[in-house]
Design a protein around this motif. Structure first.
Motif, PDB file in Angstrom:
ATOM      1  N   PHE A 403       1.079  -1.054  -0.295  1.00  0.00           N
ATOM      2  CA  PHE A 403      -0.074  -0.009   0.100  1.00  0.00           C
ATOM      3  C   PHE A 403       1.001   1.138   0.066  1.00  0.00           C
ATOM      4  O   PHE A 403       0.649   2.233  -0.834  1.00  0.00           O
ATOM      5  N   LEU A 404       1.774   1.472   1.108  1.00  0.00           N
ATOM      6  CA  LEU A 404       2.627   2.618   1.118  1.00  0.00           C
ATOM      7  C   LEU A 404       3.512   2.542  -0.214  1.00  0.00           C
ATOM      8  O   LEU A 404       3.742   3.827  -0.689  1.00  0.00           O
ATOM      9  N   LYS A 405       4.283   1.651  -0.646  1.00  0.00           N
ATOM     10  CA  LYS A 405       5.165   1.811  -1.576  1.00  0.00           C
ATOM     11  C   LYS A 405       4.513   2.087  -3.126  1.00  0.00           C
ATOM     12  O   LYS A 405       4.809   2.998  -3.948  1.00  0.00           O
ATOM     13  N   MET A 406       3.290   1.565  -3.235  1.00  0.00           N
ATOM     14  CA  MET A 406       2.668   1.810  -4.716  1.00  0.00           C
ATOM     15  C   MET A 406       2.028   3.278  -4.470  1.00  0.00           C
ATOM     16  O   MET A 406       2.033   3.937  -5.514  1.00  0.00           O
ATOM     17  N   SER A 407       1.579   3.707  -3.270  1.00  0.00           N
ATOM     18  CA  SER A 407       1.233   5.110  -2.994  1.00  0.00           C
ATOM     19  C   SER A 407       2.241   6.061  -3.455  1.00  0.00           C
ATOM     20  O   SER A 407       2.145   7.081  -4.216  1.00  0.00           O
ATOM     21  N   ALA A 408       3.633   5.716  -2.964  1.00  0.00           N
ATOM     22  CA  ALA A 408       4.757   6.628  -3.148  1.00  0.00           C
ATOM     23  C   ALA A 408       4.945   6.646  -4.682  1.00  0.00           C
ATOM     24  O   ALA A 408       5.229   7.958  -5.047  1.00  0.00           O
ATOM     25  N   LEU A 409       4.926   5.463  -5.331  1.00  0.00           N
ATOM     26  CA  LEU A 409       5.187   5.479  -6.710  1.00  0.00           C
ATOM     27  C   LEU A 409       4.140   6.581  -7.664  1.00  0.00           C
ATOM     28  O   LEU A 409       4.476   7.019  -8.526  1.00  0.00           O
ATOM     29  N   LEU A 410       2.987   6.273  -6.915  1.00  0.00           N
ATOM     30  CA  LEU A 410       1.749   7.046  -7.792  1.00  0.00           C
ATOM     31  C   LEU A 410       2.228   8.610  -7.640  1.00  0.00           C
ATOM     32  O   LEU A 410       1.880   9.316  -8.275  1.00  0.00           O
ATOM     33  N   ALA A 411       2.514   8.834  -6.386  1.00  0.00           N
ATOM     34  CA  ALA A 411       2.524  10.405  -5.961  1.00  0.00           C
ATOM     35  C   ALA A 411       3.865  10.892  -6.662  1.00  0.00           C
ATOM     36  O   ALA A 411       3.704  12.072  -7.065  1.00  0.00           O
TER      37      ALA A 411
END
Length: 599
Positions: A403-411
């Motif tokens: 959840f956190l790493k995919m959110s960081a990639l998206l952001a």
């Protein structure tokens, strides 16, 4: 366990039989007109004898009856494979309907299941039966589809048979190992006459016998290794037969996306796409041999590790071949009018748009990379034998990391880039996204679990591995373009004058814009320090006084001046040299034009 000299005798006999029978069958086929004629949807360019599968089958059958110790399971494999050989032979002569061949495959598969050969599925006998029938039919048709270029199906099948035999030997199943060694030897004997340029094809009788024999033999390996985890056991035959599975999946998916029937013949297999990229037929086949060998070696390695390590290794290999498949899927092998007509269908249009944007594929790929990076960071620090407590921590925290790493990639905007134009700026964005995701993961675990039982080193290693995987997956397409030749349009051979930034820009434009019909052969530059250097795989030749000689040696048809900094006197000399050599001279200019009125 290694093969003894007495166990090698059956393989030698099968090889000798195949070497003798194949030319006899070829002569028979030519005598009675059993010939494969060239067709638009087939690769062969000349009439070629069929029925090579008869030689393979007879070589295996005779050697099996005379030399191989008979077991109940061996008779099941040989008997059912014989039935599929007969079905294929009937199709070679009578050209029966696809559904009739499928019925024959179903009957053969159910016979194997009836006599107790099943995939080691632990969730009930009924599920195991269904999956086994699907496995047998799927691999049989995969080998049939793989038989699309000289030596491909026979060579891949021989490689797979060698690794299955090795798997048998390591299990102590010497009889089964000898049976597969015989099968591999018969294929190698046939391959002498089936390699490019082939003088005989195996036909449906051969491809169906070979495919079914491989698929059913793999069940013997699984049955001999039932004490191990299902995932590891099933990974061995899947990996050994990964290339036919990969090719079938690629063809099926791309045909569906292009609005074509999956059962429709065509020159759109992995081998054909490699040739379309510029490889020779022989090099394309050998490249697929290399992948088959690599997957077979990986299959043997998987057996030596714990099941979770085996899963990670298989997943990593699948990611690499998936990237390769996506790259090959972009090679144009269909008629443009046919593709355009297919896109008018709503479902096909949706799939094409989805495939073109690739965003969903990128997201799913990155989820897999997050899991792999986190897992391998534990393996590097604690070894492959993770204890139950460490394993529970891994399983408990992986959803948080995803959840956190995919959110960081998206952001960070990772999904706004195009892979083929990746640059250093993109790599910096990836590094920032990975760092942000790792810091957020550590803070979340500190807040939720007080970081009890966790190692800070794991997250540092995880960040490095994930960055390398993320960047590597994006750079993969550029690596493929370096490893494989660019698609050739048969254009004019061009020499680029000027090995600077402008020359590099001109080269990229020619390679990306095939409508220009140019084939760059190298650079020429007046700077003596650049001589012998290489730019994107092309050599920089000398400059002053050598232009005519270089053009003659490289068979250059046109010279393109890339730089505007070359003075008029030098341009005049270049023009004089080109006129004497009867070579066209052009100059690249980049202009920014005003469109409309200026306000």
């Amino acid at each position: 366990m290694p093969f003894s000299s007495s166990q090698l005798v059956p393989a030698v006999a099968a090889l000798a039989l195949s070497l003798v029978l194949t030319p006899l069958v070829r002569a028979f086929a030519r005598r009675f007109g059993v010939i494969a004629k060239p067709r638009l949807d087939r690769w062969s360019k000349k009439p070629t004898a069929m029925m090579g599968g008869v030689a393979v089958y007879l070589s295996v059958l005779v050697t099996f009856l005379v030399f191989v110790p008979h077991t109940r399971e061996g008779w099941v494999v040989m008997g059912a494979s014989t039935a599929l050989f007969v079905v294929g032979l009937v199709d070679d002569f009578l050209h029966i309907k696809p559904y009739q061949k499928l019925i024959g495959q179903v009957l053969g598969a159910t016979a194997v299941v009836y006599f107790g050969l099943l995939l080691p599925w632990g969730w009930g006998a009924s599920v195991a039966m269904v999956l086994t029938i699907f496995w047998l039919i799927g691999i049989t048709n995969a080998i049939n589809l793989l038989d699309n270029m000289d030596g491909l199906a026979a060579g891949i099948s021989a490689i797979a048979a060698v690794f299955i035999a090795a798997s048998f030997a390591s299990n102590g199943q010497s009889t089964e190992a000898v049976m597969l060694a015989v099968f591999a030897a018969a294929l190698l004997g046939f391959l002498v006459f089936n390699s490019n340029p082939a003088t005989i094809f195996m036909g449906d009788c051969g491809s169906m016998f070979v495919g079914f024999f491989l698929a059913s033999s793999a069940l013997l390996s699984a049955s001999g290794d039932r004490g191990r985890s299902f995932i590891v056991v099933i990974a061995v035959p899947v990996l050994i037969l990964f290339i036919p599975i990969f090719d079938t999946t690629l063809v099926t998916v791309v045909r569906k996306i292009s609005g074509r029937a999956a059962s429709q013949g065509g020159r759109d297999h992995a081998s054909h796409r490699l040739v379309a990229l510029g490889l020779s037929e022989r090099r394309a086949v050998w490249m697929l041999y290399a992948f088959a060998g690599a997957s077979g070696i990986l299959a043997m390695l998987v057996r030596q590790f714990e099941y979770h390590t085996g899963i990670a290794m298989v997943l990593g290999f699948a990611v690499v071949l998936t990237l390769m498949g996506v790259y090959l899927a972009g090679v144009k092998v269909y008629d443009e009018a046919e593709v355009q007509a297919a896109r008018e269908k709503p479902l096909v249009s949706f799939l094409v748009d989805l495939s073109y944007k690739r965003r969903i594929f990128e997201v799913l790929l990155d989820v897999a990379l997050v899991i792999l990076a986190y897992y391998f960071s534990y393996v590097l620090l604690f070894g492959s034998d993770l204890g139950p407590e460490v394993w529970q921590l891994f399983l408990k925290t992986i959803p948080v990391l995803i959840f956190l790493k995919m959110s960081a990639l998206l952001a960070a905007g990772v999904y706004r880039g195009l892979w083929r134009y990746i640059s250093v700026d993109n790599l910096i964005v990836y590094a920032k996204a990975v760092a942000a995701g790792s810091v957020a993961s550590v803070l979340a675990l500190l807040f939720a679990f007080r970081f009890e039982g966790f190692s800070r080193a794991v997250f540092a290693v995880d960040a490095m591995i994930f960055f390398l995987m993320l960047a590597g997956s994006r750079v993969a397409f550029r690596l493929f373009r370096r490893m494989l030749p660019a698609p050739s349009m048969g254009g004019r051979r061009v020499l680029i004058y000027g090995a600077g930034d402008a020359g590099e820009l001109l080269l990229r434009e020619m390679r990306n814009n095939l409508r220009l019909q140019y084939t760059p052969v190298g650079f020429v530059d007046d700077d003596p320090f650049k001589k012998g250097k290489v730019i994107h795989g092309l050599r920089v030749f000398g400059g002053n006084g050598h232009l005519r000689r270089i053009c003659e040696e490289q068979r250059v048809e046109e010279v393109l001046i890339s730089s505007s900094r070359i003075d008029d006197e030098r341009v005049t000399q270049i023009r004089r040299d080109c006129e004497e050599a009867q070579i066209t001279l052009r100059r690249m200019r980049i202009e920014i034009e005003l469109v409309g009125h200026e306000f």
